[in-house]
Design an enzyme around this catalytic site. Sequence first.
Site, mmCIF file in Angstrom:
data_model
loop_
_atom_site.group_PDB
_atom_site.id
_atom_site.type_symbol
_atom_site.label_atom_id
_atom_site.label_comp_id
_atom_site.label_asym_id
_atom_site.label_seq_id
_atom_site.Cartn_x
_atom_site.Cartn_y
_atom_site.Cartn_z
ATOM 1 N N LYS A 209 0.828 -1.203 0.000
ATOM 2 C CA LYS A 209 0.000 0.000 0.000
ATOM 3 C C LYS A 209 0.864 1.255 0.000
ATOM 4 O O LYS A 209 0.644 2.176 -0.787
ATOM 5 C CB LYS A 209 -0.939 -0.009 1.198
ATOM 6 C CG LYS A 209 -1.928 1.152 1.219
ATOM 7 C CD LYS A 209 -2.815 1.124 2.445
ATOM 8 C CE LYS A 209 -3.811 -0.001 2.395
ATOM 9 N NZ LYS A 209 -4.809 0.073 3.499
ATOM 10 N N GLU A 215 10.103 -5.957 3.781
ATOM 11 C CA GLU A 215 10.308 -7.239 3.108
ATOM 12 C C GLU A 215 9.917 -7.152 1.633
ATOM 13 O O GLU A 215 10.644 -7.640 0.750
ATOM 14 C CB GLU A 215 9.475 -8.335 3.787
ATOM 15 C CG GLU A 215 9.861 -8.604 5.224
ATOM 16 C CD GLU A 215 9.052 -7.798 6.218
ATOM 17 O OE1 GLU A 215 8.974 -8.190 7.399
ATOM 18 O OE2 GLU A 215 8.489 -6.742 5.814
ATOM 19 N N GLY A 271 -5.226 -5.589 5.391
ATOM 20 C CA GLY A 271 -4.458 -6.487 4.545
ATOM 21 C C GLY A 271 -5.003 -7.900 4.503
ATOM 22 O O GLY A 271 -5.094 -8.526 3.445
ATOM 23 N N ARG A 272 -5.379 -8.436 5.669
ATOM 24 C CA ARG A 272 -5.853 -9.821 5.707
ATOM 25 C C ARG A 272 -7.272 -9.962 5.188
ATOM 26 O O ARG A 272 -7.800 -11.075 5.085
ATOM 27 C CB ARG A 272 -5.746 -10.368 7.136
ATOM 28 C CG ARG A 272 -6.495 -9.574 8.189
ATOM 29 C CD ARG A 272 -6.070 -9.986 9.588
ATOM 30 N NE ARG A 272 -6.635 -9.137 10.632
ATOM 31 C CZ ARG A 272 -6.124 -7.957 11.002
ATOM 32 N NH1 ARG A 272 -5.034 -7.490 10.392
ATOM 33 N NH2 ARG A 272 -6.677 -7.262 11.975
ATOM 34 N N GLU A 357 -4.304 -12.714 13.725
ATOM 35 C CA GLU A 357 -3.960 -11.296 13.655
ATOM 36 C C GLU A 357 -5.177 -10.447 13.981
ATOM 37 O O GLU A 357 -5.052 -9.347 14.525
ATOM 38 C CB GLU A 357 -3.416 -10.940 12.264
ATOM 39 C CG GLU A 357 -2.779 -9.558 12.212
ATOM 40 C CD GLU A 357 -2.000 -9.308 10.937
ATOM 41 O OE1 GLU A 357 -0.774 -9.547 10.927
ATOM 42 O OE2 GLU A 357 -2.620 -8.881 9.937
ATOM 43 N N HIS A 388 -2.294 -39.277 9.184
ATOM 44 C CA HIS A 388 -1.104 -40.097 9.411
ATOM 45 C C HIS A 388 -0.019 -39.318 10.147
ATOM 46 O O HIS A 388 1.151 -39.703 10.118
ATOM 47 C CB HIS A 388 -0.580 -40.637 8.076
ATOM 48 C CG HIS A 388 -1.530 -41.607 7.442
ATOM 49 N ND1 HIS A 388 -1.433 -42.967 7.626
ATOM 50 C CD2 HIS A 388 -2.620 -41.400 6.664
ATOM 51 C CE1 HIS A 388 -2.408 -43.569 6.960
ATOM 52 N NE2 HIS A 388 -3.149 -42.638 6.378
ATOM 53 N N LYS A 508 9.169 -5.216 14.145
ATOM 54 C CA LYS A 508 9.610 -4.526 12.920
ATOM 55 C C LYS A 508 10.455 -3.298 13.260
ATOM 56 O O LYS A 508 11.477 -3.037 12.638
ATOM 57 C CB LYS A 508 8.394 -4.126 12.091
ATOM 58 C CG LYS A 508 7.681 -5.310 11.445
ATOM 59 C CD LYS A 508 6.296 -4.948 10.959
ATOM 60 C CE LYS A 508 6.304 -3.867 9.898
ATOM 61 N NZ LYS A 508 4.934 -3.636 9.354
#
Length: 545
Positions: A209, A215, A271-272, A357, A388, A508
């Site tokens: 944004k 990152e 964002g999510r 979050e 399994h 961060k």
Amino acid sequence: MNSIKPLTNRAAWKALAAHQKKIKGRHLRQLFAADPKRGERLTVEAAGVFLDYSKNRVTGETLRLLLQLAKESGLRRRIDAMFTGDKINLTENRAVLHVALRAPKTAKILVDGKNVVPEVHAVLDKMGKFADHVRGGGWKGHTGKRIKNVVNIGIGGSDLGPVMAYEALKHYSRRDMTFRFVSNVDGSDFVEAVHDLNPAETLFIVSSKTFTTLETMTNAESARAWLLKGLGGRVKAVAKHFVAVSTNAEKVAAFGIDTANMFGFWDWVGGRYSMDSAIGLSTMLAVGPKRFRALLDGFHQMDEHFRTAPFEKNLPVLMGLISIWYNDFFDAQTVAVLPYENYLKRFPAYLQQLTMESNGKHVTLEGKRVNYETSPIYWGEPGTNGQHSFYQLIHQGTRLVPCDFIAFAHALTPLGRHHDILMANVFAQTEALAFGKTSEQVRAEGAAGLLVPHRVFEGNRPSNTILADRLTPEVLGKLVALYEHSVFTQGAIWNINPFDQWGVELGKALAQRIMPELESKATPKLTHDSSTNNLIRRYRKLTRG
């Protein structure tokens, strides 16, 4: 907001606590024996999604009290406030309108007195034209070659949504195109993503944004360098091989991207919750604009169900309330999400961000410390693989792990008996978890002595089963919206803000402080704690001698 009592002081909460003590010893075997129609009665279907919640440790009284808790918590008012554009994200003074991203053109949703729906559809139309241009071969790279590879660069919601949707809808994707996703700042993520790609045929989507996310921009700069190296250092090539999902036109242009190829979104989209915004550009490129619109329609159908259905027949509300029942009254610390559809292999990872979050908060909307548990830990893998590995703990471990099983009546890739075997395992697992196997049954099968307790299954392990016809773009939208609104329901009951994420900030900020200490040629003066100081010195010694 202030007229609502603190959660643990509400009458329904106190009644639920007393009720749990009365029924905690009751087994699902007893509940089903007492009500032969339970498996048919405790179900609900809406928008083509069927939920069987009968294998939960609930009675009619449990459900009545949970619904009363929703009423006492003002859930209906909170739902209405979200859909009408009120600024319910109080800590950031923002509206919360992911529902506007999938609203039809005729809808009217106001933010600060302005209808945002036309802007949403303008971006969708722009995305559609671009996707058709690339998919049709009209968009050419710097050397005149058509684009065959798309690499999405983002992190958090700018990665988890697109990569989940791509994997989920891979059956519908363009198989003559390659789609890759880069999120981790670990260099191996980028290196492996572009290892076998031709720069002349590769398009990068940079999703940030602000166009400053550490990152994402580190990976974007590496992508730019990789491209220029492969195309002879021609800076003009960047505009032919990069587009941006951002709102920062100045930084996008400085990077070398034509701002005509910048796709925007809004601060009222977290964002999510953004996979159906311009963040979903890679999804649209993979499956095409028509199927992307079907995805949005699926979202909208579940939105409308959540907004209008009475709570006792409301899928997201029921799932949210049942989750609270286990989290807060049975101390169940996790929820396993178990999709019996390999295309949904990234769905549990997507839900981890959506749920944890959103609701991993320790203070109320008023800033007071909560005195109850908030978000459980979500995790899972696709079936039958999990059977399994970790199903051992779910069946015979000491922890209570509520499970969501997700399955489809029809396979997208029919192959012999595979789908019948897969579905038999879904139904068998929910039955085994609920009813188990008694010592008498074990002995009747011929086991004896010390072996008996090892082969006993206590049962009484709760689960939901979610069924739909088949995994389509429309159904994927419904499933994601189902969990979005379940998360909202839980956040409303807990009186927390599911739409901020201050918890990601401190690490961060400290990383920004530590980076120059790692990179400095001169020995830095360190003022961290003794452990962090020692780790920095050791790293510098190993890398700089």
